[in-house]
Design a protein around this motif. Structure first.
Motif, PDB file in Angstrom:
ATOM      1  N   ALA A   1     -45.761   5.365  30.816  1.00 59.80           N
ATOM      2  CA  ALA A   1     -44.951   6.565  31.009  1.00 59.80           C
ATOM      3  C   ALA A   1     -44.823   7.348  29.704  1.00 59.80           C
ATOM      4  CB  ALA A   1     -43.563   6.172  31.522  1.00 59.80           C
ATOM      5  N   GLU A   2     -44.622   6.631  28.605  1.00 64.01           N
ATOM      6  CA  GLU A   2     -44.491   7.310  27.315  1.00 64.01           C
ATOM      7  C   GLU A   2     -45.756   8.106  26.996  1.00 64.01           C
ATOM      8  OE1 GLU A   2     -44.305   4.792  23.823  1.00 64.01           O
ATOM      9  OE2 GLU A   2     -43.216   6.351  22.720  1.00 64.01           O
ATOM     10  N   GLU A   3     -46.904   7.463  27.212  1.00 65.67           N
ATOM     11  CA  GLU A   3     -48.170   8.156  26.933  1.00 65.67           C
ATOM     12  C   GLU A   3     -48.317   9.400  27.793  1.00 65.67           C
ATOM     13  OE1 GLU A   3     -51.066   5.072  27.473  1.00 65.67           O
ATOM     14  OE2 GLU A   3     -50.434   4.066  25.620  1.00 65.67           O
ATOM     15  N   ALA A   4     -47.968   9.263  29.069  1.00 70.05           N
ATOM     16  CA  ALA A   4     -48.127  10.398  29.982  1.00 70.05           C
ATOM     17  C   ALA A   4     -47.184  11.546  29.620  1.00 70.05           C
ATOM     18  CB  ALA A   4     -47.897   9.939  31.417  1.00 70.05           C
ATOM     19  N   VAL A   5     -45.934  11.196  29.278  1.00 70.36           N
ATOM     20  CA  VAL A   5     -44.970  12.250  28.908  1.00 70.36           C
ATOM     21  C   VAL A   5     -45.449  12.957  27.640  1.00 70.36           C
ATOM     22  CG1 VAL A   5     -42.618  12.685  28.074  1.00 70.36           C
ATOM     23  CG2 VAL A   5     -42.985  11.151  30.020  1.00 70.36           C
ATOM     24  N   THR A   6     -45.923  12.173  26.681  1.00 75.38           N
ATOM     25  CA  THR A   6     -46.391  12.751  25.422  1.00 75.38           C
ATOM     26  C   THR A   6     -47.606  13.656  25.666  1.00 75.38           C
ATOM     27  OG1 THR A   6     -45.681  10.686  24.399  1.00 75.38           O
ATOM     28  CG2 THR A   6     -46.975  12.179  23.028  1.00 75.38           C
ATOM     29  N   ALA A   7     -48.515  13.165  26.509  1.00 75.59           N
ATOM     30  CA  ALA A   7     -49.712  13.957  26.816  1.00 75.59           C
ATOM     31  C   ALA A   7     -49.335  15.277  27.476  1.00 75.59           C
ATOM     32  CB  ALA A   7     -50.641  13.154  27.723  1.00 75.59           C
ATOM     33  N   ALA A   8     -48.227  15.273  28.211  1.00 73.76           N
ATOM     34  CA  ALA A   8     -47.797  16.499  28.886  1.00 73.76           C
ATOM     35  C   ALA A   8     -47.000  17.413  27.960  1.00 73.76           C
ATOM     36  CB  ALA A   8     -46.970  16.140  30.115  1.00 73.76           C
ATOM     37  N   GLY A   9     -46.867  17.003  26.690  1.00 75.59           N
ATOM     38  CA  GLY A   9     -46.187  17.872  25.724  1.00 75.59           C
ATOM     39  C   GLY A   9     -44.730  17.547  25.499  1.00 75.59           C
ATOM     40  N   GLY A  10     -44.244  16.463  26.086  1.00 77.27           N
ATOM     41  CA  GLY A  10     -42.861  16.064  25.862  1.00 77.27           C
ATOM     42  C   GLY A  10     -42.746  15.095  24.697  1.00 77.27           C
ATOM     43  N   THR A  11     -41.516  14.808  24.285  1.00 78.37           N
ATOM     44  CA  THR A  11     -41.290  13.848  23.205  1.00 78.37           C
ATOM     45  C   THR A  11     -40.446  12.702  23.758  1.00 78.37           C
ATOM     46  OG1 THR A  11     -41.170  15.732  21.752  1.00 78.37           O
ATOM     47  CG2 THR A  11     -40.520  13.618  20.810  1.00 78.37           C
ATOM     48  N   VAL A  12     -40.850  11.468  23.485  1.00 80.18           N
ATOM     49  CA  VAL A  12     -40.110  10.315  23.990  1.00 80.18           C
ATOM     50  C   VAL A  12     -39.321   9.666  22.856  1.00 80.18           C
ATOM     51  CG1 VAL A  12     -40.321   8.040  25.077  1.00 80.18           C
ATOM     52  CG2 VAL A  12     -41.800   9.920  25.812  1.00 80.18           C
ATOM     53  N   HIS A  13     -38.059   9.361  23.129  1.00 82.04           N
ATOM     54  CA  HIS A  13     -37.198   8.677  22.152  1.00 82.04           C
ATOM     55  C   HIS A  13     -36.711   7.388  22.790  1.00 82.04           C
ATOM     56  CE1 HIS A  13     -36.731  12.689  20.126  1.00 82.04           C
ATOM     57  NE2 HIS A  13     -36.867  13.095  21.382  1.00 82.04           N
ATOM     58  N   TRP A  14     -36.657   6.322  22.017  1.00 80.29           N
ATOM     59  CA  TRP A  14     -36.172   5.037  22.536  1.00 80.29           C
ATOM     60  C   TRP A  14     -34.787   4.765  21.968  1.00 80.29           C
ATOM     61  CZ3 TRP A  14     -39.278   2.295  25.951  1.00 80.29           C
ATOM     62  CH2 TRP A  14     -40.610   2.742  26.071  1.00 80.29           C
ATOM     63  N   ALA A  15     -33.856   4.453  22.848  1.00 82.71           N
ATOM     64  CA  ALA A  15     -32.494   4.179  22.393  1.00 82.71           C
ATOM     65  C   ALA A  15     -32.099   2.771  22.808  1.00 82.71           C
ATOM     66  CB  ALA A  15     -31.522   5.190  23.000  1.00 82.71           C
ATOM     67  N   ALA A  16     -31.790   1.931  21.832  1.00 80.34           N
ATOM     68  CA  ALA A  16     -31.449   0.534  22.127  1.00 80.34           C
ATOM     69  C   ALA A  16     -30.063   0.408  22.737  1.00 80.34           C
ATOM     70  CB  ALA A  16     -31.532  -0.306  20.853  1.00 80.34           C
ATOM     71  N   ASP A  17     -29.160   1.263  22.311  1.00 76.03           N
ATOM     72  CA  ASP A  17     -27.798   1.163  22.841  1.00 76.03           C
ATOM     73  C   ASP A  17     -27.160   2.544  22.938  1.00 76.03           C
ATOM     74  OD1 ASP A  17     -27.228   1.830  20.246  1.00 76.03           O
ATOM     75  OD2 ASP A  17     -26.604  -0.184  19.661  1.00 76.03           O
ATOM     76  N   ALA A  18     -25.904   2.557  23.382  1.00 81.18           N
ATOM     77  CA  ALA A  18     -25.212   3.814  23.618  1.00 81.18           C
ATOM     78  C   ALA A  18     -25.118   4.635  22.337  1.00 81.18           C
ATOM     79  CB  ALA A  18     -23.810   3.526  24.160  1.00 81.18           C
ATOM     80  N   ARG A  19     -24.801   3.962  21.251  1.00 80.03           N
ATOM     81  CA  ARG A  19     -24.597   4.698  20.018  1.00 80.03           C
ATOM     82  C   ARG A  19     -25.881   5.411  19.580  1.00 80.03           C
ATOM     83  NH1 ARG A  19     -22.084   2.022  14.787  1.00 80.03           N
ATOM     84  NH2 ARG A  19     -21.261   0.621  16.346  1.00 80.03           N
ATOM     85  N   GLU A  20     -26.981   4.693  19.684  1.00 82.43           N
ATOM     86  CA  GLU A  20     -28.256   5.287  19.284  1.00 82.43           C
ATOM     87  C   GLU A  20     -28.619   6.457  20.204  1.00 82.43           C
ATOM     88  OE1 GLU A  20     -31.489   2.497  19.011  1.00 82.43           O
ATOM     89  OE2 GLU A  20     -32.746   3.906  17.925  1.00 82.43           O
ATOM     90  N   ALA A  21     -28.384   6.277  21.484  1.00 80.25           N
ATOM     91  CA  ALA A  21     -28.705   7.349  22.431  1.00 80.25           C
ATOM     92  C   ALA A  21     -27.875   8.592  22.137  1.00 80.25           C
ATOM     93  CB  ALA A  21     -28.456   6.869  23.862  1.00 80.25           C
ATOM     94  N   ASN A  22     -26.591   8.392  21.891  1.00 84.24           N
ATOM     95  CA  ASN A  22     -25.723   9.530  21.585  1.00 84.24           C
ATOM     96  C   ASN A  22     -26.161  10.230  20.297  1.00 84.24           C
ATOM     97  OD1 ASN A  22     -24.045   9.336  23.814  1.00 84.24           O
ATOM     98  ND2 ASN A  22     -22.725   7.815  22.838  1.00 84.24           N
ATOM     99  N   ARG A  23     -26.577   9.418  19.319  1.00 82.93           N
ATOM    100  CA  ARG A  23     -27.014   9.999  18.042  1.00 82.93           C
ATOM    101  C   ARG A  23     -28.264  10.855  18.262  1.00 82.93           C
ATOM    102  NH1 ARG A  23     -26.612   5.300  14.739  1.00 82.93           N
ATOM    103  NH2 ARG A  23     -28.800   4.959  15.217  1.00 82.93           N
ATOM    104  N   ILE A  24     -29.189  10.331  19.043  1.00 87.74           N
ATOM    105  CA  ILE A  24     -30.436  11.072  19.284  1.00 87.74           C
ATOM    106  C   ILE A  24     -30.146  12.395  19.991  1.00 87.74           C
ATOM    107  CG2 ILE A  24     -32.609  11.062  20.589  1.00 87.74           C
ATOM    108  CD1 ILE A  24     -32.618   7.951  20.205  1.00 87.74           C
ATOM    109  N   VAL A  25     -29.334  12.327  21.055  1.00 82.42           N
ATOM    110  CA  VAL A  25     -29.072  13.550  21.816  1.00 82.42           C
ATOM    111  C   VAL A  25     -28.316  14.562  20.959  1.00 82.42           C
ATOM    112  CG1 VAL A  25     -27.957  14.512  23.867  1.00 82.42           C
ATOM    113  CG2 VAL A  25     -29.084  12.291  24.006  1.00 82.42           C
ATOM    114  N   THR A  26     -27.334  14.087  20.221  1.00 78.15           N
ATOM    115  CA  THR A  26     -26.564  14.994  19.372  1.00 78.15           C
ATOM    116  C   THR A  26     -27.482  15.692  18.366  1.00 78.15           C
ATOM    117  OG1 THR A  26     -24.745  13.441  19.551  1.00 78.15           O
ATOM    118  CG2 THR A  26     -24.522  15.153  17.890  1.00 78.15           C
ATOM    119  N   ARG A  27     -28.375  14.921  17.766  1.00 79.02           N
ATOM    120  CA  ARG A  27     -29.304  15.509  16.794  1.00 79.02           C
ATOM    121  C   ARG A  27     -30.194  16.549  17.475  1.00 79.02           C
ATOM    122  NH1 ARG A  27     -34.375  14.061  15.964  1.00 79.02           N
ATOM    123  NH2 ARG A  27     -34.157  11.949  16.780  1.00 79.02           N
ATOM    124  N   LEU A  28     -30.696  16.220  18.645  1.00 81.13           N
ATOM    125  CA  LEU A  28     -31.587  17.149  19.344  1.00 81.13           C
ATOM    126  C   LEU A  28     -30.873  18.462  19.673  1.00 81.13           C
ATOM    127  CD1 LEU A  28     -33.417  14.672  21.767  1.00 81.13           C
ATOM    128  CD2 LEU A  28     -34.413  15.878  19.808  1.00 81.13           C
TER     129      LEU A  28
END
Ligand code: SF4
Lengths: 250, 492
Positions: free
Chosen positions: B74-101
């Motif tokens: 899925a990551e490869e396919a999303v990337t090939a379609a021009g999207g960016t994939v981020h991996w978040a191990a836990d809630a804090r990391e996910a929130n940090r990624i979204v906030t930064r974006l």
């Protein structure tokens, strides 16, 4: 055919009449039932509360007590379901935890032979008309374990419909849990009581004189609630209805 | 309510309060009974439901067994379609990624389409902490947000509210969040919907960033799928310039053929519809239409640990249809908030203690929030044996045992506060394993039966408050059998 009665700890201690009814009913149908004294409890309260290790000795005891019987008949849907659904799980987990295959083998050996009363009557004896007489208006609550874990289907209803004099009335919301659930009734007392009150209201609304189930634990909860609400509807176990005749009412 | 589930009381305490709330009970009973009947009818229309259900379970199980492979695909396919994939191990990391974006876009406002994953991680609060305002656009989520409340149902987050309450919330709070409610708003559904439409339209037309969840992620093409009834989600997915989708790693399905199974199972189980009114699919950012930038945040947050548990992992099959909530007699009385997480009802009772662990009081109480009646298992379109997992987790609470925590195999100790119960269970087992002792106990009870009070003290009180205790008979079955030779002798 050697048939053993598993009376269950609840019936043994609190509802001996139900066990006596099973004995009388089966004898009337030509089946001599034995009562192995080594039996005690299926372990349901322990297992369902999370004490699986505490259940293991009881599984072992059950298997040993009922060895050599063709059928193990019990007037309790939930205890039959405990054996049939959970004994194999308990055995498999014990084996996976490195305690050998012995428990798994013992558990698997009793599973196909353990039957709830209505299953034994309909499937093994092949009868639905047991020659009972019970001149009352009755409503039937299919207990959750009987309904969903054992898949009793309409066996109890067919037995009741064949009882002379019995007027079977529909229970609204019949398939909804009465709220007993073993230790649930104590751990989540408020929700359990609310569920019990709704069930009792539905029972009351049918105008029946008696509410029938295949399990005295559920009946204890429903009956206890009805009695606190001042209702006159009597809780009665299926076995006691089926054991009743014109000569002897249970 | 204060916008967070943290620090909520254990289930029995919260449920007792909810049970006593007559209006809540009435709202819930009415709503769940209506949908329950409709679902049964919609399911009965399909002659092959049992086979579909088995396929739904099997595909998810196979996917979960090879999750790493499908996620990489899925990551490869999303990337090939021009999207960016981020991996978040836990809630804090996910929130940090979204906030930064969001920060990187320079925007301070985002529109959101209902997403359980963002509710799970508390994204709105995290964004607010960074000075970013998130507007919920699902009608029910909007009601929850305006009411400073928490969702209480997977599909109908405001199920605990009735029309009159919704009218009051709109009239009082809409102005604080944007376009005010029209003067003289009544509680007619059409008027309420129109007020929400006008309020939300302003948001859709100005928002530059959208945040969504997804019902499915198709690995072979990297396509995300959202199904909904209102179409607000589709606006969120297409109007903003940047789209950020936060998706749990268990949402992946290998192929479009697999997706087909779930597009049949989900609508009938959830809204009792043959098909969802809106099914939106997107594969990377679009050239001429839709957002210019697309980010996929893949969220673990306890899912890998759940996957490590051979019994508990079946909870990850869940497609969030909410059928189990609608048939659950406990949910109906206790309401969704009592479950203390974004996932209420039977699925919440098995998912939350796996995602968060059983250390806190509320999490340890969740596996007990069930009478084990089995109605949830019966309706679940992916055949999750919820009662089996409940008992399995009860075991973890009282007995401890092996578990995976943060990717490490550990041996959990029993939760605190069960010492008395454990002792009682042991004592009971000890007596039950010795019929002689059991019989002595029965005889003692029979002999003292006249002394038994009508209302019991201690833990028994909960029983006798509302129910009469059964009378102890003069003779146990065992004794009767022995005395009468199995009923054949005199005195039987
Ligand atoms: S557990 Fe099953 S019934 Fe409940 S929400 Fe998930 S898929 Fe639906």
């Amino acid at each position: 055919m050697r048939v053993a009665l598993f009376v269950t700890c609840v019936n043994d201690t609190l509802y001996p009449r139900t066990g006596q009814a099973v004995v009388s009913l089966l004898r009337r149908l030509g089946v001599e039932v034995e009562f192995p004294q080594a039996q005690s409890c299926c372990g349901q309260p322990q297992f369902n509360t999370g004490y699986r290790w505490e259940t293991e000795p009881l599984v072992r005891r059950f298997a040993a007590a009922f060895e050599g019987f063709d059928h193990i008949v019990t007037p309790s849907g939930s205890c039959a379901a405990m054996v049939r659904d959970n004994y194999p799980r308990i055995g498999a987990k014990a084996a996976a935890e490195g305690r050998g295959e012995e428990l798994a083998r013992a558990a698997d050996a009793v599973v196909p032979r353990t039957l709830e009363l209505s299953e034994f009557l309909v499937d093994v004896l092949g009868v639905t008309d047991v020659g009972a007489y019970y001149p009352h208006r009755v409503t039937y609550h299919p207990t959750c374990h009987g309904l969903r874990m054992l898949g009793l289907g309409d066996r109890p209803r067919r037995l009741l419909e064949a009882v002379a004099g019995l007027d079977l009335v529909e229970l609204p919301g019949a398939e909804e849990c009465c709220g007993f659930g073993g230790t649930f009734a104590v751990k989540n007392a408020a929700v359990s009581a609310a569920m019990g009150a709704d069930k009792a209201r539905h029972v009351e609304g049918t105008g029946a004189g008696a509410v029938c189930t295949v399990d005295n634990s559920c009946l204890m909860h429903i009956g206890g609630t009805l009695s606190r609400l001042g209702s006159r509807v009597r809780p009665v176990h299926l076995a006691e209805i089926l054991a009743s005749t014109r000569e002897e009412q249970w | 309510m204060s916008g967070t589930y943290l620090g909520m009381p254990a289930f029995p305490v919260a449920a007792a309060t909810a049970t006593a709330d007559g209006r809540l009970r009435a709202n819930l009973t009415h709503a769940t009974r209506t949908i329950r009947g409709k679902r049964a009818a919609a399911v009965a229309e399909l002659p092959d439901w049992a086979a579909l259900r088995a396929a739904g379970a099997a595909v998810k199980d196979r996917t979960l067994r090879h999750l790493d492979t499908y996620l990489t695909q899925a990551e490869e396919a999303v990337t090939a379609a021009g999207g960016t994939v981020h991996w978040a191990a836990d809630a804090r990391e996910a929130n940090r990624i979204v906030t930064r974006l969001v920060r990187e876009t320079g925007e301070r406002e985002v529109v959101k389409v209902k997403s359980m994953a963002t509710q799970e991680i508390g994204l709105n609060a995290a964004l607010a902490g960074a000075g970013i305002r998130a507007y919920e656009t699902d009608l029910a989520e909007l009601i929850v947000q305006l009411g400073d409340d928490l969702p209480s149902h997977i599909l109908v987050p405001a199920i605990h509210r009735n029309r009159g309450e919704i009218r009051d919330i709109f009239a009082e709070r809409m102005a604080d969040w944007g376009r005010p409610a029209p003067e003289g708003l009544s509680d007619r559904p059409a008027e309420l919907a129109e007020a929400a439409r006008l309020h939300l339209r302003e948001k859709f037309l100005t928002a530059k960033v959208g945040i969504s969840g997804a019902n499915f992620l198709v690995a072979e093409t990297g396509t995300l799928v959202v199904v909904e009834s209102e179409g607000n989600g589709r606006m969120c997915l297409t109007l903003p310039e940047t789209l950020i989708s936060v998706v749990g790693i268990e949402k992946v399905v290998p192929t479009w053929r697999d997706l087909e199974v779930y597009l049949q199972l989900l609508p009938r189980s959830s809204t009792a519809e043959r098909m969802n009114p809106y099914t939106s699919m997107w594969t990377g950012p679009g050239e001429s239409d839709g957002p210019r930038a697309f980010h996929l945040v893949l969220l673990d947050n306890g899912r890998t640990d759940t996957l490590a548990d051979t019994v508990g992992r079946q909870a990850l099959r869940c497609i969030r249809c909410s059928a189990c909530l609608n048939v659950c007699p406990v949910y109906e009385r206790a309401g969704g908030h009592a479950y203390g997480s974004a996932y209420p009802g039977p699925i919440g009772a098995i998912l939350t203690p796996q995602l968060r662990g059983t250390a806190s009081e509320v999490d340890a109480s969740l596996p007990y929030a069930s009478s084990l009646c089995g109605a949830c298992y019966e309706v679940c379109p992916v055949a999750i044996d919820i009662p089996e997992v409940l008992v399995h987790l009860r075991e973890r609470v009282v007995q401890g045992g092996p578990a995976s925590v943060g990717g490490q195999r550990v041996r959990l100790k029993p939760a605190r506060g069960h010492a008395a119960e454990r002792a009682a269970m042991r004592a009971a087992r000890w007596a039950l394993d010795r019929p002689g002792v059991l019989r002595a106990g029965q005889r003692l009870a029979a002999r003292t039966r006249r002394l038994h009070p009508d209302r019991l003290p201690g833990p028994g009180r909960a029983w006798t408050d509302t129910r009469a205790v059964p009378e102890v008979p003069a003779e146990s079955f065992r004794d009767w059998w022995q005395r009468t030779g199995g009923g054949r002798e005199a005195g039987a």
